[in-house]
Design an enzyme around this catalytic site. Sequence first.
Site, PDB file in Angstrom:
ATOM      1  N   GLU A 111      -6.731  -1.494 -16.241  1.00 35.87           N
ATOM      2  CA  GLU A 111      -7.329  -1.899 -14.947  1.00 35.87           C
ATOM      3  C   GLU A 111      -7.973  -0.671 -14.353  1.00 35.87           C
ATOM      4  OE1 GLU A 111      -5.544  -4.851 -13.276  1.00 35.87           O
ATOM      5  OE2 GLU A 111      -6.897  -4.674 -11.540  1.00 35.87           O
TER       6      GLU A 111
ATOM      7  N   GLY B 277      -4.454 -12.614  -4.825  1.00 37.09           N
ATOM      8  CA  GLY B 277      -3.545 -11.271  -4.545  1.00 37.09           C
ATOM      9  C   GLY B 277      -2.167 -11.670  -5.202  1.00 37.09           C
ATOM     10  N   LEU B 278      -2.105 -12.405  -6.199  1.00 41.31           N
ATOM     11  CA  LEU B 278      -0.694 -12.778  -6.967  1.00 41.31           C
ATOM     12  C   LEU B 278      -0.845 -11.972  -8.041  1.00 41.31           C
ATOM     13  CD1 LEU B 278      -0.189 -16.461  -5.724  1.00 41.31           C
ATOM     14  CD2 LEU B 278       0.578 -14.481  -4.808  1.00 41.31           C
ATOM     15  N   SER B 279      -1.581 -11.006  -8.727  1.00 37.66           N
ATOM     16  CA  SER B 279      -1.370 -10.307  -9.771  1.00 37.66           C
ATOM     17  C   SER B 279      -1.849 -10.967 -11.073  1.00 37.66           C
ATOM     18  CB  SER B 279      -0.455  -9.615  -9.777  1.00 37.66           C
ATOM     19  OG  SER B 279      -0.407  -8.293  -9.027  1.00 37.66           O
ATOM     20  N   SER B 280      -2.907 -12.022 -10.813  1.00 35.72           N
ATOM     21  CA  SER B 280      -3.329 -12.614 -12.032  1.00 35.72           C
ATOM     22  C   SER B 280      -3.900 -11.658 -13.141  1.00 35.72           C
ATOM     23  CB  SER B 280      -4.234 -13.546 -11.949  1.00 35.72           C
ATOM     24  OG  SER B 280      -5.546 -12.991 -11.551  1.00 35.72           O
TER      25      SER B 280
ATOM     26  N   HIS C 296       0.798  -1.268  -0.218  1.00 35.52           N
ATOM     27  CA  HIS C 296      -0.053  -0.120   0.146  1.00 35.52           C
ATOM     28  C   HIS C 296       0.859   1.286  -0.078  1.00 35.52           C
ATOM     29  CE1 HIS C 296      -4.009  -2.005   0.335  1.00 35.52           C
ATOM     30  NE2 HIS C 296      -3.231  -2.875   1.004  1.00 35.52           N
ATOM     31  N   THR C 297       2.096   1.082  -0.491  1.00 37.97           N
ATOM     32  CA  THR C 297       2.797   2.219  -0.539  1.00 37.97           C
ATOM     33  C   THR C 297       3.135   2.757  -2.201  1.00 37.97           C
ATOM     34  OG1 THR C 297       4.607   0.561  -0.591  1.00 37.97           O
ATOM     35  CG2 THR C 297       4.396   1.887   1.359  1.00 37.97           C
ATOM     36  N   ASP C 298       2.480   2.073  -3.144  1.00 36.80           N
ATOM     37  CA  ASP C 298       2.622   2.541  -4.684  1.00 36.80           C
ATOM     38  C   ASP C 298       1.810   3.590  -4.867  1.00 36.80           C
ATOM     39  OD1 ASP C 298       0.431   0.879  -4.723  1.00 36.80           O
ATOM     40  OD2 ASP C 298       0.785  -0.441  -6.359  1.00 36.80           O
TER      41      ASP C 298
ATOM     42  N   ASP D   3       2.076  -3.923  -9.795  1.00 42.44           N
ATOM     43  CA  ASP D   3       1.795  -5.282 -10.359  1.00 42.44           C
ATOM     44  C   ASP D   3       2.350  -5.302 -11.968  1.00 42.44           C
ATOM     45  OD1 ASP D   3       0.744  -5.487  -7.938  1.00 42.44           O
ATOM     46  OD2 ASP D   3      -1.322  -5.522  -8.516  1.00 42.44           O
TER      47      ASP D   3
END
Length: 390
Positions: free
Chosen positions: A158, A122-125, A33-35, A170
């Site tokens: 997105e 949560g693995l950016s599919s 949650h820093t990006d 991501d």
Amino acid sequence: MERTLIPVFERIFRAHPEVSSFAPGRINIIGEHTDYNLGYVLPAALNLRNYFFLSRRPDDKVSIWAENFKEKEEFSLSGIFFAENRQWVNYIKGVLWVLEEKGFELQGINGLIWGNVPLEAGLSSSAALEVSVVHGLDTLFELDIEPLEMVKIARKAENEFVGVKCGIMDQFISVFGQQSKALFLDCETLEYKFFPLRMMEAGLRIVVYETGVRRELASSEYNRRRHESSQALEVLKKSGVKKYKEATLVKLEGMKNGMSDVVFRRARHVISENQRVMDAVLALEKDDFIRLGELIFQSHESLRDDYEVSCPELDLLYEVAKEFPGCLGARLTGAGFGGSGIALVKKEGIAAFKEKLLEDAEKKGFPRPTFYEVEVGEGTQAYLLNEEKG
Ligand code: GLA
């Protein structure tokens, strides 16, 4: 598996694929949650990927076969609308929509997608799908899109078409990832640097723990966190701090009276997490995995208590990991609210570690978790296929 997709393509479309591409999912080692707060992140690309095979059509139709779901979707380039009932196609439509908006010349395609990045975990599919589609189209139509531009196109798809207001991490790692390396990224300047992950040599593995908890709350709560952390920054600005990267916990304490407790804690997470990413990089440079593990544990505590994006299943990973002698660190990875966590575990302890988690999850009535021992792979690639060989 990739090779066996070509005959599937040929059977469905009665044509040879001209191009194939892939793009990976990711874990984030630290920097959560820093990006979108224009801070630091330290992700790594997985060897789990989405693959895209495609060829030109003479008309302006797009016909896509999703091998994972055994579903086909068709639409025309001149009428790209959001699909209410089939989410997977929206990532593809989103990319085509952005490319058209940017004025790229496209024509119809036949395409096949297949991936082994677990979905909604949560693995950016989704980033893997978007990036593989941009890269495949770029290669087929010779669009000459620079890697950074691919990141931005995928993210815009997105953000604006799919409607998820994610940051840049991501898509960035899915494009730029390198084998066995973590990527340190400054999300404001987009400067980046790779750091070798020599965990294998140290007898350690990264274990992904997928909770099996789907993240229904994720998107509304995610947007709320974005809002709260920007509210805190507005208050911090009154003390002369222009961005999170310049803020310190001391400055934040000084401004505490100007914000609610919730907003204060959101900011405390962002500021302390940025610092942890910097510290993690120093630890990686020295192959100090004990220190890295401590930082990973601290990151989870901060995400749980200050940012409040954990859930009981992810906290279980943390609690088991804290007590387990062969585990150096563990935390949630990605947005949170379910999805996955990562743990840094000594190779010989992995079986017992998994066993303990399975047992405790069952006792608590949680969904049965799935484990992946991941390897850090490379970023997106695309190839022209040789028709004769098929
Ligand atoms: C999701 C988003 C990323 C990032 C993480 C949290 O994965 O897509 O941009 O914000 O959550 O670090």
